[in-house]
Design a protein around this motif. Sequence first.
Motif, short mmCIF file in Angstrom:
data_model
loop_
_atom_site.label_atom_id
_atom_site.label_comp_id
_atom_site.label_asym_id
_atom_site.label_seq_id
_atom_site.Cartn_x
_atom_site.Cartn_y
_atom_site.Cartn_z
N THR A 1 19.17 -22.99 -68.92
CA THR A 1 19.87 -22.96 -67.62
C THR A 1 21.06 -22.00 -67.62
O THR A 1 21.30 -21.32 -66.64
CB THR A 1 20.39 -24.37 -67.23
N THR A 2 21.79 -21.93 -68.74
CA THR A 2 22.99 -21.09 -68.78
C THR A 2 22.67 -19.77 -69.49
O THR A 2 21.99 -19.77 -70.52
CB THR A 2 24.11 -21.81 -69.55
N ARG B 1 20.62 -13.97 -64.15
CA ARG B 1 20.75 -15.38 -63.72
C ARG B 1 19.65 -15.77 -62.74
O ARG B 1 19.07 -16.86 -62.87
CB ARG B 1 22.15 -15.67 -63.17
N GLU C 1 26.78 -23.65 -72.17
CA GLU C 1 27.79 -23.80 -71.12
C GLU C 1 29.19 -23.94 -71.70
O GLU C 1 30.17 -23.49 -71.12
CB GLU C 1 27.45 -25.03 -70.28
#
Length: 426
Positions: A201-202, A250, A316
């Motif tokens: 996700t990051t 992203r 993160e």
Amino acid sequence: MNVLLIGSGGREHALAWVISASPLLSKLYCAPGNGGISELAECIPLPVADHEAVIRFCKENNVDFVIIGPEVPLVAGIVDDLSTAGIKCFGPTKAAAQLEGSKAFTKGLCHAFNIPTGTYGHFTDPDAAKAYLAGQPLPIVIKADGLAAGKGVVIAETRPDAEAAVDACFSGAFGKAGEEVVVEEFLPGEEASVFALVDGTTALVLAAAQDHKRVGDGDTGPNTGGMGAYSPAPVMTAEMVQRTMDEIIRPTVAAMAKRGSPFKGVLYAGLMIKDNEPKLIEYNVRFGDPEMQVLVMRLKSDLLEALLATADGKLEIFDLQWHNDAALTVVMAANGYPGTPQKGTQIKGLAEAAQDANVEIFHAGTKRDGDRLLANGGRVLNVTARGKTVAEAQARAYAAIAKIDWPGGFCRKDIGWRAIAREKTV
Ligand code: AMP
Ligand code: GLY
């Protein structure tokens, strides 16, 4: 922890060099490794394509973490099989590795999620591809859909050349990789690469780099795997890196998660920059070779810790520190490369060449024969240096090369020219 590194090139020597300096490491294995890596890791002749054999080795030797260097095992699904066996890995699953394994997959994703790239057509038969070609401006780019070790791309200046490239793909010049063909818009501009760690996700940006793909000085002659690289890349200003992260990387990470195949590992975006706009040429799902050789020279943080944070989904809360210095690497290749390189010639003088504390010599294709070091591949050595500027790093790398006694090899004499020309005008 015990780590197994998979691969045998200069990229893997650079990885072995930083990982072996990590306080987290107990023992480093490398399969199969090379003559340089064997100074840092125990090299083992594991058949990497046999995932069961890799799993057995990991279990028998208490390997806690496997880092996969090249794309072929990733696209073959080694991460899926190791993960199922309970072994932690750095690298994407087979489904996520499609970002490199299928050019049509990536183009389709970009178009579905508005990620800037060129227009394209995707074909499973030559007539349809040729009909599409007829309506497109020249030059035009023809690509085998699958992995072709960097050889499956033709930039055609004429329609007959474009049609011949289509026929070559479909007649099996690249084996299964060419059973499907992508025809894409030629993007003019300046090429650069951005690397980011992604934990599903990051995305955490590593750095930007530029490489020199052509074999000859002045960027002439046939394409290669890369004859040299440097970082930072002047064309990738902080703003351009930010835009690449926001507009390309992203959105890709979000799209892969949305499609149910989250990407974990390193995403290498090959970009074309024109009029201050970054566009995606292609993705790779592994570190660049020789770009990684320059990134490790600039990295202050513990890379092993970063790779673990990536695998554990903890980017993160992770931060990476870099040296301000520039780094540059010059590839020394065996005579004959990128055709048929001459193997087995003796290399001397490396210890003396590596005496400068700002120089590291990574081995890309060597083997040891008793006390002798022999060339054992196309790209053989990566002479890498740090400096306050790209020009200083370049001077150090070529000073080291002057001490290497290897009549069987050659290198480009102008690695970094674009960046150095820019530095002079600042
Ligand atoms: P690839 O194997 O996809 O990295 O392509 C090899 C090289 O061909 C790239 O590094 C670019 O220099 C060039 N190339 C590939 N696709 C394009 C494109 N659409 N427009 C311009 N150059 C391209
Ligand atoms: N240097 C180009 C690559 O790693 O694909």
